[in-house]
Design a protein around this motif. Structure first.
Motif, PDB file in Angstrom:
ATOM      1  N   VAL A  40       0.849  -1.188   0.000  1.00  0.00           N
ATOM      2  CA  VAL A  40       0.000   0.000   0.000  1.00  0.00           C
ATOM      3  C   VAL A  40       0.881   1.233   0.000  1.00  0.00           C
ATOM      4  CG1 VAL A  40      -2.039  -0.973   1.136  1.00  0.00           C
ATOM      5  CG2 VAL A  40      -0.171  -0.063   2.521  1.00  0.00           C
ATOM      6  N   GLY A  41       0.278   2.346  -0.368  1.00  0.00           N
ATOM      7  CA  GLY A  41       1.027   3.601  -0.374  1.00  0.00           C
ATOM      8  C   GLY A  41       0.235   4.642  -1.110  1.00  0.00           C
ATOM      9  N   VAL A 207       3.419  -4.163   3.119  1.00  0.00           N
ATOM     10  CA  VAL A 207       4.520  -3.244   2.834  1.00  0.00           C
ATOM     11  C   VAL A 207       3.923  -1.854   2.636  1.00  0.00           C
ATOM     12  CG1 VAL A 207       6.359  -2.642   1.224  1.00  0.00           C
ATOM     13  CG2 VAL A 207       5.883  -5.050   1.742  1.00  0.00           C
ATOM     14  N   VAL A 208       4.305  -0.904   3.505  1.00  0.00           N
ATOM     15  CA  VAL A 208       3.802   0.463   3.362  1.00  0.00           C
ATOM     16  C   VAL A 208       4.870   1.286   2.663  1.00  0.00           C
ATOM     17  CG1 VAL A 208       2.886   2.481   4.554  1.00  0.00           C
ATOM     18  CG2 VAL A 208       2.493   0.193   5.499  1.00  0.00           C
ATOM     19  N   ARG A 217       8.536   2.283   3.557  1.00  0.00           N
ATOM     20  CA  ARG A 217       8.504   3.017   4.807  1.00  0.00           C
ATOM     21  C   ARG A 217       8.524   2.044   5.991  1.00  0.00           C
ATOM     22  NH1 ARG A 217       7.502   8.412   6.113  1.00  0.00           N
ATOM     23  NH2 ARG A 217       6.847   8.414   8.285  1.00  0.00           N
ATOM     24  N   GLU A 218       7.699   1.031   5.890  1.00  0.00           N
ATOM     25  CA  GLU A 218       7.682   0.058   6.969  1.00  0.00           C
ATOM     26  C   GLU A 218       7.010  -1.228   6.487  1.00  0.00           C
ATOM     27  OE1 GLU A 218       7.137   2.028  10.621  1.00  0.00           O
ATOM     28  OE2 GLU A 218       6.653   0.197  11.723  1.00  0.00           O
ATOM     29  N   VAL A 219       7.384  -2.328   7.123  1.00  0.00           N
ATOM     30  CA  VAL A 219       6.755  -3.599   6.785  1.00  0.00           C
ATOM     31  C   VAL A 219       6.068  -4.125   8.046  1.00  0.00           C
ATOM     32  CG1 VAL A 219       7.154  -5.945   5.950  1.00  0.00           C
ATOM     33  CG2 VAL A 219       8.553  -4.062   5.076  1.00  0.00           C
ATOM     34  N   LEU A 255       0.667   5.252   9.390  1.00  0.00           N
ATOM     35  CA  LEU A 255       1.842   5.387   8.515  1.00  0.00           C
ATOM     36  C   LEU A 255       1.484   6.123   7.228  1.00  0.00           C
ATOM     37  CD1 LEU A 255       3.325   1.838   9.008  1.00  0.00           C
ATOM     38  CD2 LEU A 255       4.559   3.975   9.448  1.00  0.00           C
ATOM     39  N   LEU A 256       0.301   5.805   6.696  1.00  0.00           N
ATOM     40  CA  LEU A 256      -0.120   6.458   5.456  1.00  0.00           C
ATOM     41  C   LEU A 256      -0.444   7.932   5.694  1.00  0.00           C
ATOM     42  CD1 LEU A 256      -2.368   3.753   3.777  1.00  0.00           C
ATOM     43  CD2 LEU A 256      -0.165   4.613   2.967  1.00  0.00           C
ATOM     44  N   ARG A 257      -1.084   8.194   6.839  1.00  0.00           N
ATOM     45  CA  ARG A 257      -1.463   9.580   7.122  1.00  0.00           C
ATOM     46  C   ARG A 257      -0.237  10.469   7.257  1.00  0.00           C
ATOM     47  NH1 ARG A 257      -6.096   9.589  11.067  1.00  0.00           N
ATOM     48  NH2 ARG A 257      -6.940   8.407   9.338  1.00  0.00           N
TER      49      ARG A 257
END
Lengths: 264, 255
Positions: A40-41, A207-208, A217-219, A255-257
């Motif tokens: 995602v992202g 996976v972000v 960015r982060e898993v 994380l997305l925000r």
């Protein structure tokens, strides 16, 4: 063993031209054999580009991608792709679409007939083999596309927002179906999506990605929670109400925000 | 008989009666300007059995049909592959397209003098002019059709292990087929248009020749007979092409 090794890759579009654009920078990631990964992202983070590079539809500027130990040099039946717009061949019947990839591998008529029967039963689509794609609903068409990819028997399945073009209800049904199908037919899956719920519900790891330029960015690990809480034994709406699910979903959301914040 | 056939039949009868009324019936229209139904029928009878301008109606039709088919088919056989290569390969496109843009605005009929110089006043020069006129739409439409083949379908074929030969025969050709057939229809139309003009210039047989002779004789009945014959011959070839199209593009017919 079909693990995906994304070995420190960078993708620059229009390299050497007047306006080179770095879509992805220094992405390093391993997908284990038979692991389900969702990515995602925010838009523009290069998640689709990353998938296309694994598929061999896009070249890599720096670094290397290896699937089952072999460097990716172009598209191949070991990495089947399910596209957002289904990409079924309109001039082929359901049967002909499903066996398209099998024919590349030289499957016999008997094997092909068996696979058509098997996948149509699996997808709950018996009796549609002689229909053309335009005679089917969007959800049905995407089932055929998924069957086509599975029938090719790839080690790796790449899915590019496969449910993005479907209505909300069909989408939920398809998510549940995918969990059911992939439980009995485990493959190494890379699933690109916009939907955080979908990402968390389907994947072993989420996976972000972030953007400017695209990076990981982060898993986030989901597999442990799923197994502990036995998600796959319950209907999707019940799973989505569990606190273990909402907790993970919140983690991905935050994380997305933060990403969105970068733009404001 | 359904409603639309009935309406069609009524229209034909009304037009026919009006035609008779304005010509033979009342004499409002001078037969020297436009023939009466009787004049048309007798001209048709004459060219059908006795012959006119060097041949019977069937001989004229056969001669014209032959030239159209040879010119049209040659144009298709050469034009479709060229158009395909232009749409498929950017380098070929870059090389051929400028030549094409240069030649394209020249009306096909402008080739008649050169064709006569090169081939003489015979069938070959007419076939050549028909070829030129049918060639352009064949190439352009095939080129456009292939150029617009959906990229995701090409990718879908490649990621499922298709060889390039399969990508061409199972994706490029079927996806561009509707556009290619549009080109073929335009080519066929252009072939007939050019044929008549080419035969007007100098021919010993053919519908254009019959038309030209009827014009010199100021025989309006015969002019109309040849015009109708051209229309019918053209329509028959168009219908045949339509049948071929339906057979090739089956997936669209099955709704």
């Amino acid at each position: 063993m079909s693990e995906i090794v994304i070995d420190n890759i960078t993708k620059i579009f229009g390299e050497g031209g007047a306006k080179p654009f770095t879509a992805i920078k220094d992405v390093d990631f391993h997908v284990k054999d038979r692991e389900f990964i969702s990515v995602v992202g925010p838009s523009g983070c290069g998640k689709t580009t990353l998938m296309r590079m694994v598929a061999g539809l896009e070249t890599v500027s720096r670094g290397e991608i290896r699937v089952a130990g072999k460097p990716v040099k172009g598209p191949g039946p070991d990495r089947a792709v399910v596209f957002q717009q289904f990409a079924l061949f309109p001039w082929k019947t359901v049967r002909e679409n499903i066996v398209f990839g099998m024919r590349s591998k030289g499957a016999s008529k008997a094997e092909r007939d068996k696979a058509v029967h098997h996948y149509l039963t699996l997808m709950k689509m018996e009796g549609t083999e002689d229909k053309y794609p335009h005679q089917l609903s969007g959800g049905m068409q995407q089932r055929v596309a998924i069957a086509r990819s599975y029938a090719t028997d790839p080690g790796v399945l790449l899915m590019d927002e496969p449910f993005g073009a479907l209505d909300a209800q069909t989408r939920t049904i398809m998510q549940e179906e995918l969990v059911r199908v992939s439980k009995d037919n485990p493959r190494t899956v890379m699933f690109i999506t916009h939907s955080v719920e979908e990402a968390v519900y389907l994947a072993d790891r989420v996976v972000v990605m972030g953007r400017n330029p695209g990076h990981i960015r982060e898993v986030i690990d989901v597999a442990q929670t799923r197994q502990a809480e036995k998600w796959s034994e319950e209907p999707i709406d019940d799973v989505m109400e569990k606190s273990s699910f909402t907790h993970l979903r919140g983690q991905v959301w935050r994380l997305l925000r933060e990403q969105m914040g970068d733009d404001m | 008989m359904n409603r639309s056939t009935l309406t069609g039949a009524i229209t034909v009868v009304v037009v026919f009666m009006l035609w008779w009324l304005l010509t033979s019936g009342t004499g409002l229209i001078n037969p020297l300007r436009f023939p009466s139904p009787e004049g048309f029928a007798s001209a048709l009878g004459r060219i059908w059995s006795d012959g006119y301008a060097g041949g019977t109606l069937m001989e004229h039709i056969w001669q014209s049909l032959r030239l159209v088919l040879i010119g049209f088919l040659t144009a298709v056989v050469v034009g479709m592959p060229l158009g395909f290569l232009m749409g498929y390969d950017r380098r070929i496109e870059a090389f051929v397209n400028p030549i094409f843009l240069l030649l394209r605005p020249i009306p096909p009929l402008a080739w008649i003098p050169l064709a006569i110089v090169w081939f003489g006043l015979n069938d070959a020069s007419k076939v050549f002019v028909i070829f030129v006129s049918a060639f352009v739409p064949s190439v352009i439409n095939t080129y456009t059709g292939v150029r617009n083949v959906r990229k995701t379908l090409i990718e879908a074929a490649r990621v499922h292990g298709a060889t390039e030969a399969r990508v061409i025969s199972e994706v490029y050709l079927p996806d561009s087929a509707p556009m290619i057939f549009t080109g073929l229809r335009l080519s066929l139309q252009a072939s007939w248009t050019t044929l008549v003009a080419a035969e007007l210039v100098g021919a010993f047989l053919g519908l254009g020749r019959a038309l030209q002779t009827a014009y010199r004789d100021v025989n309006t009945s015969m002019i109309l007979v040849t015009m109708v014959a051209i229309a019918i011959a053209g329509a028959i070839t168009t219908i045949l092409l339509g049948h071929v199209e339906k057979r090739v593009i089956r997936w669209r017919a099955t709704t």
